[in-house]
Design an enzyme around this catalytic site. Structure first.
Site, PDB file in Angstrom:
ATOM      1  N   ASP A  51      -6.797   4.721   7.642  1.00  0.00           N
ATOM      2  CA  ASP A  51      -5.481   4.388   8.202  1.00  0.00           C
ATOM      3  C   ASP A  51      -4.849   5.641   8.798  1.00  0.00           C
ATOM      4  O   ASP A  51      -4.271   5.610   9.892  1.00  0.00           O
ATOM      5  CB  ASP A  51      -4.541   3.862   7.110  1.00  0.00           C
ATOM      6  CG  ASP A  51      -4.979   2.539   6.523  1.00  0.00           C
ATOM      7  OD1 ASP A  51      -6.077   2.477   5.940  1.00  0.00           O
ATOM      8  OD2 ASP A  51      -4.233   1.550   6.656  1.00  0.00           O
ATOM      9  N   TYR A  59      -8.023 -12.081   5.126  1.00  0.00           N
ATOM     10  CA  TYR A  59      -8.375 -10.661   5.146  1.00  0.00           C
ATOM     11  C   TYR A  59      -9.557 -10.386   6.086  1.00  0.00           C
ATOM     12  O   TYR A  59      -9.392 -10.491   7.286  1.00  0.00           O
ATOM     13  CB  TYR A  59      -8.699 -10.305   3.706  1.00  0.00           C
ATOM     14  CG  TYR A  59      -8.254  -8.966   3.169  1.00  0.00           C
ATOM     15  CD1 TYR A  59      -7.185  -8.266   3.653  1.00  0.00           C
ATOM     16  CD2 TYR A  59      -8.956  -8.406   2.103  1.00  0.00           C
ATOM     17  CE1 TYR A  59      -6.817  -7.050   3.093  1.00  0.00           C
ATOM     18  CE2 TYR A  59      -8.590  -7.193   1.531  1.00  0.00           C
ATOM     19  CZ  TYR A  59      -7.528  -6.526   2.036  1.00  0.00           C
ATOM     20  OH  TYR A  59      -7.179  -5.335   1.466  1.00  0.00           O
ATOM     21  N   GLN A 115     -14.050   6.105   2.612  1.00  0.00           N
ATOM     22  CA  GLN A 115     -13.740   5.072   3.618  1.00  0.00           C
ATOM     23  C   GLN A 115     -14.319   5.495   4.973  1.00  0.00           C
ATOM     24  O   GLN A 115     -14.799   6.620   5.111  1.00  0.00           O
ATOM     25  CB  GLN A 115     -12.222   4.894   3.723  1.00  0.00           C
ATOM     26  CG  GLN A 115     -11.723   3.614   3.059  1.00  0.00           C
ATOM     27  CD  GLN A 115     -10.307   3.259   3.474  1.00  0.00           C
ATOM     28  OE1 GLN A 115      -9.531   4.116   3.852  1.00  0.00           O
ATOM     29  NE2 GLN A 115      -9.967   1.979   3.378  1.00  0.00           N
ATOM     30  N   ASP A 136     -12.816  -4.981   3.034  1.00  0.00           N
ATOM     31  CA  ASP A 136     -12.931  -5.178   1.593  1.00  0.00           C
ATOM     32  C   ASP A 136     -13.658  -6.449   1.138  1.00  0.00           C
ATOM     33  O   ASP A 136     -14.525  -6.390   0.289  1.00  0.00           O
ATOM     34  CB  ASP A 136     -11.532  -5.168   0.955  1.00  0.00           C
ATOM     35  CG  ASP A 136     -10.779  -3.878   1.254  1.00  0.00           C
ATOM     36  OD1 ASP A 136     -11.154  -3.151   2.187  1.00  0.00           O
ATOM     37  OD2 ASP A 136      -9.797  -3.594   0.549  1.00  0.00           O
ATOM     38  N   GLY A 177     -13.928  -0.493   4.224  1.00  0.00           N
ATOM     39  CA  GLY A 177     -12.693  -0.795   4.955  1.00  0.00           C
ATOM     40  C   GLY A 177     -12.573  -2.282   5.236  1.00  0.00           C
ATOM     41  O   GLY A 177     -11.526  -2.759   5.647  1.00  0.00           O
ATOM     42  N   TYR A 184       0.847  -1.208   0.000  1.00  0.00           N
ATOM     43  CA  TYR A 184       0.000   0.000   0.000  1.00  0.00           C
ATOM     44  C   TYR A 184       0.882   1.257   0.000  1.00  0.00           C
ATOM     45  O   TYR A 184       1.144   1.838   1.057  1.00  0.00           O
ATOM     46  CB  TYR A 184      -0.879   0.019   1.246  1.00  0.00           C
ATOM     47  CG  TYR A 184      -1.807  -1.168   1.394  1.00  0.00           C
ATOM     48  CD1 TYR A 184      -2.797  -1.432   0.448  1.00  0.00           C
ATOM     49  CD2 TYR A 184      -1.714  -2.018   2.495  1.00  0.00           C
ATOM     50  CE1 TYR A 184      -3.651  -2.512   0.584  1.00  0.00           C
ATOM     51  CE2 TYR A 184      -2.576  -3.102   2.650  1.00  0.00           C
ATOM     52  CZ  TYR A 184      -3.536  -3.342   1.688  1.00  0.00           C
ATOM     53  OH  TYR A 184      -4.380  -4.403   1.833  1.00  0.00           O
ATOM     54  N   ARG A 212      -5.540 -12.926   0.520  1.00  0.00           N
ATOM     55  CA  ARG A 212      -6.105 -11.792  -0.227  1.00  0.00           C
ATOM     56  C   ARG A 212      -7.431 -12.170  -0.882  1.00  0.00           C
ATOM     57  O   ARG A 212      -7.772 -13.345  -0.994  1.00  0.00           O
ATOM     58  CB  ARG A 212      -5.097 -11.353  -1.311  1.00  0.00           C
ATOM     59  CG  ARG A 212      -3.737 -10.925  -0.792  1.00  0.00           C
ATOM     60  CD  ARG A 212      -3.728  -9.562  -0.160  1.00  0.00           C
ATOM     61  NE  ARG A 212      -4.316  -8.547  -1.018  1.00  0.00           N
ATOM     62  CZ  ARG A 212      -4.620  -7.315  -0.624  1.00  0.00           C
ATOM     63  NH1 ARG A 212      -4.400  -6.943   0.621  1.00  0.00           N
ATOM     64  NH2 ARG A 212      -5.158  -6.454  -1.463  1.00  0.00           N
ATOM     65  N   GLU A 235      -0.469  -6.860   9.342  1.00  0.00           N
ATOM     66  CA  GLU A 235      -1.713  -6.182   8.959  1.00  0.00           C
ATOM     67  C   GLU A 235      -2.897  -6.795   9.706  1.00  0.00           C
ATOM     68  O   GLU A 235      -3.769  -6.088  10.198  1.00  0.00           O
ATOM     69  CB  GLU A 235      -1.896  -6.297   7.438  1.00  0.00           C
ATOM     70  CG  GLU A 235      -3.062  -5.522   6.878  1.00  0.00           C
ATOM     71  CD  GLU A 235      -3.150  -5.629   5.349  1.00  0.00           C
ATOM     72  OE1 GLU A 235      -2.340  -6.363   4.744  1.00  0.00           O
ATOM     73  OE2 GLU A 235      -4.041  -4.977   4.777  1.00  0.00           O
ATOM     74  N   TRP A 268      -3.931   6.190   2.787  1.00  0.00           N
ATOM     75  CA  TRP A 268      -5.294   5.667   2.922  1.00  0.00           C
ATOM     76  C   TRP A 268      -6.028   6.454   4.002  1.00  0.00           C
ATOM     77  O   TRP A 268      -5.443   6.838   5.018  1.00  0.00           O
ATOM     78  CB  TRP A 268      -5.250   4.178   3.311  1.00  0.00           C
ATOM     79  CG  TRP A 268      -5.442   3.248   2.152  1.00  0.00           C
ATOM     80  CD1 TRP A 268      -6.572   2.559   1.835  1.00  0.00           C
ATOM     81  CD2 TRP A 268      -4.480   2.886   1.138  1.00  0.00           C
ATOM     82  NE1 TRP A 268      -6.374   1.799   0.699  1.00  0.00           N
ATOM     83  CE2 TRP A 268      -5.112   1.987   0.252  1.00  0.00           C
ATOM     84  CE3 TRP A 268      -3.160   3.255   0.877  1.00  0.00           C
ATOM     85  CZ2 TRP A 268      -4.458   1.435  -0.860  1.00  0.00           C
ATOM     86  CZ3 TRP A 268      -2.514   2.719  -0.224  1.00  0.00           C
ATOM     87  CH2 TRP A 268      -3.166   1.822  -1.076  1.00  0.00           C
ATOM     88  N   ASN A 269      -7.310   6.628   3.767  1.00  0.00           N
ATOM     89  CA  ASN A 269      -8.134   7.526   4.571  1.00  0.00           C
ATOM     90  C   ASN A 269      -8.197   7.145   6.056  1.00  0.00           C
ATOM     91  O   ASN A 269      -7.700   7.876   6.926  1.00  0.00           O
ATOM     92  CB  ASN A 269      -9.526   7.534   3.923  1.00  0.00           C
ATOM     93  CG  ASN A 269     -10.484   8.502   4.522  1.00  0.00           C
ATOM     94  OD1 ASN A 269     -10.502   8.692   5.717  1.00  0.00           O
ATOM     95  ND2 ASN A 269     -11.320   9.121   3.703  1.00  0.00           N
TER      96      ASN A 269
HETATM   97  C1  GLC Z   1      -7.092  -2.811   2.943  1.00  0.00           C
HETATM   98  C2  GLC Z   1      -8.083  -2.778   4.106  1.00  0.00           C
HETATM   99  C3  GLC Z   1      -8.510  -1.352   4.350  1.00  0.00           C
HETATM  100  C4  GLC Z   1      -7.279  -0.478   4.574  1.00  0.00           C
HETATM  101  C5  GLC Z   1      -6.252  -0.644   3.444  1.00  0.00           C
HETATM  102  C6  GLC Z   1      -4.926   0.024   3.752  1.00  0.00           C
HETATM  103  O1  GLC Z   1      -7.674  -2.389   1.752  1.00  0.00           O
HETATM  104  O2  GLC Z   1      -9.174  -3.600   3.856  1.00  0.00           O
HETATM  105  O3  GLC Z   1      -9.374  -1.281   5.439  1.00  0.00           O
HETATM  106  O4  GLC Z   1      -7.628   0.839   4.698  1.00  0.00           O
HETATM  107  O5  GLC Z   1      -5.992  -2.001   3.229  1.00  0.00           O
HETATM  108  O6  GLC Z   1      -4.393  -0.451   4.956  1.00  0.00           O
END
Ligand code: GLC
Length: 426
Positions: free
Chosen positions: A37, A349, A102, A164, A162, A30, A197, A393, A34-35
């Protein structure tokens, strides 16, 4: 590892993932901002670097759209290690972003950081500037994602939740076509074990929705009506309601009366509407499929995360009992899906693993509701997972296997936050 070492290690994770004014969730998997996060990671920074905590949220809010929406990813720097990148989203922003949102946890984070601030002047200046923006985001939700004024907003893409690939979306997702998606190459499975995943079939549907919304010019006033996927998630709505409540409270203290009054009205309506999602049989809240007009009979963490909102005391007590039942079928609380159900997958996940951010929010909701007995169990399980398997994670709730990406920002931030918030035996 003693607590001081744990905090030290967590700070190292934050610093390695720090890009100056925002953090990436983890290197590789990533590579952007991210929002939610960011909002939750700011809580970690706040314990030792308040200006940096504020800048994390400020950077996020600087990319708010004109209609109030705050995007789920901000693509600050090009990086071809992630799919789908800016060229797939095509939102036409100067700094590219996605076109979906998000969980709006920023209102909660701002209030918490404000309440604990050592630098009160800084906190007041930052909160005064941030509250109107966060409030505009909340208004956007109730305008464009609840056009009939039910008090509950719908998600139009699983990534907005969030969570997914939760089991909650499976049935509704069947309605999302895959025709015309075209070939693409996933990048996530080169950074993380594919067994941890979502599947390729799910990815095709994720991309179909993105293309559909793009074809509508990302005009949020049109997307709700056009989407074949419209889910009311109790966890998401709870976060929104809680953030509205925190904004209401803080705005009132800062003399921002209009925002306070409007936010309070959103809370009252939202809390009342949450009752329609309660399942006495499952002793938790459930998602509601707005296209089908039915509750989704899926016992996931979304319906437990609802504890984060100011729900009635009897509901909070019932959620505690629900977690006690779940404790009988796993070694680490709280699994993201009921381990006794056939769809449970301890590695994949949001279909089973434990997420520290969720544990933190549920525990916080229980603290607020006076349901304190279960909290040490939830919090200690977080720390046991970190001790056994590191700052992953997410973790398998039965074996503690570390899953997804390693060296994870919000996991580390939660450890700092938890160790500074709760009295725990060393
Ligand atoms: C994944 C998670 C999401 C999170 C992102 C970055 O997409 O499902 O909740 O914001 O990873 O960590």
């Amino acid at each position: 590892m003693n607590h001081a070492d744990m905090i030290q290690h967590a700070r190292q994770v934050l610093s390695d993932n720090d890009r100056g004014t925002y953090t990436v969730p983890t290197h590789g998997l990533y590579p952007f901002q991210w929002n939610w996060d960011s909002a939750l990671s700011a809580l970690g920074f706040a314990h030792y670097d308040e200006p940096r905590a504020w800048s994390e949220i400020e950077t996020l809010m600087a990319h708010q759209w004109e209609d109030g929406m705050v995007p789920h990813i901000i693509f600050h720097q090009p990086d071809d290690g992630y799919f789908p990148g800016p060229e797939v989203w095509g939102t036409g922003r100067e700094v590219p972003t996605t076109g979906i949102t998000q969980p709006p946890v920023s209102g909660f984070a701002v209030r918490r950081i404000y309440d604990r601030a050592r630098d009160k002047d800084l906190a007041e200046a930052k909160a005064r500037a941030l509250l109107p923006k966060i409030h505009a985001w909340h208004e956007w939700f109730y305008r464009d994602r609840d056009p009939e004024g039910t008090g509950l907003i719908a998600l139009l893409h699983p990534w907005e939740s969030g969570r997914d690939n939760s089991v909650d979306w499976d049935d509704a997702f069947e309605r999302v076509p895959t025709e015309g998606v075209g070939p693409f190459t996933r990048r996530d499975t080169t950074h993380a074990n594919p067994a941890h995943r979502p599947t390729d079939e799910q990815y095709k549907r994720y991309i179909w929705l993105v293309k559909k919304f793009r074809s509508l010019g990302w005009d949020n006033s049109k997307l709700h009506a056009a989407s074949p996927f419209k889910i009311v998630d109790p966890g998401f709505n709870a976060i929104l309601i809680r953030s509205c409540e925190d904004v209401a409270d803080l705005a009132a203290r800062l003399g921002m009366d209009e925002i306070a009054t409007a936010s309070r009205a959103m809370v009252d309506k939202g809390v009342a509407a949450m009752e329609t999602l309660w399942s006495a049989e499952m002793s938790q809240y459930l998602c509601y499929d707005r296209c089908k007009g039915e509750l989704v009979q899926s016992p996931s963490i979304g319906g437990i995360l609802a504890a984060f909102a100011p729900i009635p005391k009897a509901r909070a007590a019932a959620l505690v009992r629900r977690i006690e039942t779940l404790a009988g079928s796993c070694n680490y609380l709280i699994p993201s899906h009921d381990p006794t159900h056939p769809e449970f997958d301890g590695l994949r996940y949001w279909r089973g693993p434990v997420w520290l951010i969720v544990n933190y929010m549920v525990a916080d909701g229980f603290a607020r509701a006076g349901e304190t007995e279960i909290i040490p169990r939830i919090i200690n399980d977080c720390l046991r997972l970190i001790e056994t398997s590191g700052f992953a994670e997410y973790h398998d709730p039965i074996t503690a296997e570390p899953c997804g990406g390693p060296h994870f920002t919000w996991t580390a931030a939660m450890v700092i936050e938890i160790l500074n918030t709760y009295e725990l035996a060393a």
